[in-house]
Design an enzyme around this catalytic site. Structure first.
Site, PDB file in Angstrom:
ATOM      1  CE  LYS A 121      -1.639   2.004   3.606  1.00 55.02           C
ATOM      2  NZ  LYS A 121      -2.298   2.360   4.872  1.00 55.02           N
ATOM      3  CG  ASP A 140      -6.999   4.114   2.273  1.00 51.33           C
ATOM      4  OD1 ASP A 140      -7.955   3.626   1.629  1.00 51.33           O
ATOM      5  OD2 ASP A 140      -6.832   5.335   2.416  1.00 51.33           O
TER       6      ASP A 140
END
Length: 215
Positions: A121, A140
């Site tokens: 991420k 997220d």
């Protein structure tokens, strides 16, 4: 699951609704972005932006950062939460950048994920913001919630969600999608109290449609 045509329409609608959607983290270099992303885990961007000026004033390069004592970094980043682990990763990341990457933040996903404190991420965010070369979607908490609610992915694991998103989102939408998921989750599709009546994509949302059928 949504089709590619539907997914593109969703991104288009969100872009019309949030034309100003951009990165909320303040940074002046790929290194500053990497550190900011580390600090943003389980922390608001606003808090990170209030914390990093003090840190970057004394160390805004890997060479400078690795000279700091762990306790010194901990004291500065404490407001961001999980400060002991974050400080440890900041120091270790800086050390690796100097020793293995000549003090330069790598501009590819594989090498970025070798850095302490940088997962997929975070690597996605760095590639997008620092190098303007998005390679995927940073999943997220906002992207996960929205993807599940709308029906872009039925998975719960972030990497599996990203795989589903990449199957239906063309690469030219990656830049906008990364920002739009965050903004929509932050301002409209709020976790505790979503503003469904104001949502620009409610007609595409599986959750909203199902709740309407049950009303």
């Amino acid at each position: 699951m949504k089709t590619q045509k539907e997914a593109i329409k969703i991104i288009k609608k969100l872009k019309e609704y949030y034309p100003e959607a951009t990165c909320s983290l303040d940074f002046a270099s790929p290194f500053e972005m990497a550190i900011s992303v580390m600090l943003s885990a389980q922390c608001t961007d606003e808090r990170v932006n209030k914390t990093t000026p003090e840190l970057f004033k004394i160390a805004n390069t890997p060479e400078q950062m690795r000279q700091l004592k762990l306790e010194e970094i901990e004291k500065i980043v404490k407001p961001c939460g999980f400060y002991k682990n974050k400080a440890k990763n900041i120091l270790a990341c800086s050390q690796m950048l100097v020793e293995k990457f000549n003090g330069i933040v790598p501009n590819n996903m594989e090498d970025l994920q070798k850095l302490p404190g940088i997962g997929r991420k975070s690597a996605n965010v760095i590639m997008l913001e620092a190098f303007n070369n998005p390679q995927g979607i940073a999943v997220d908490t906002h992207a996960k919630r929205i993807s599940n609610k709308i029906g872009l992915s039925l998975e719960s694991d972030p990497e599996k969600i990203e795989k589903d998103l990449l199957k239906i989102l063309p690469q030219e939408t990656y830049y906008d999608a990364n920002h739009l998921f965050v903004w929509h989750g932050r301002y409209t599709c709020i976790a505790r109290k979503p503003k469904c009546n104001e949502c620009p994509i409610k007609k595409y949302c599986d959750t909203y449609i199902k709740e309407g059928e049950n009303r």
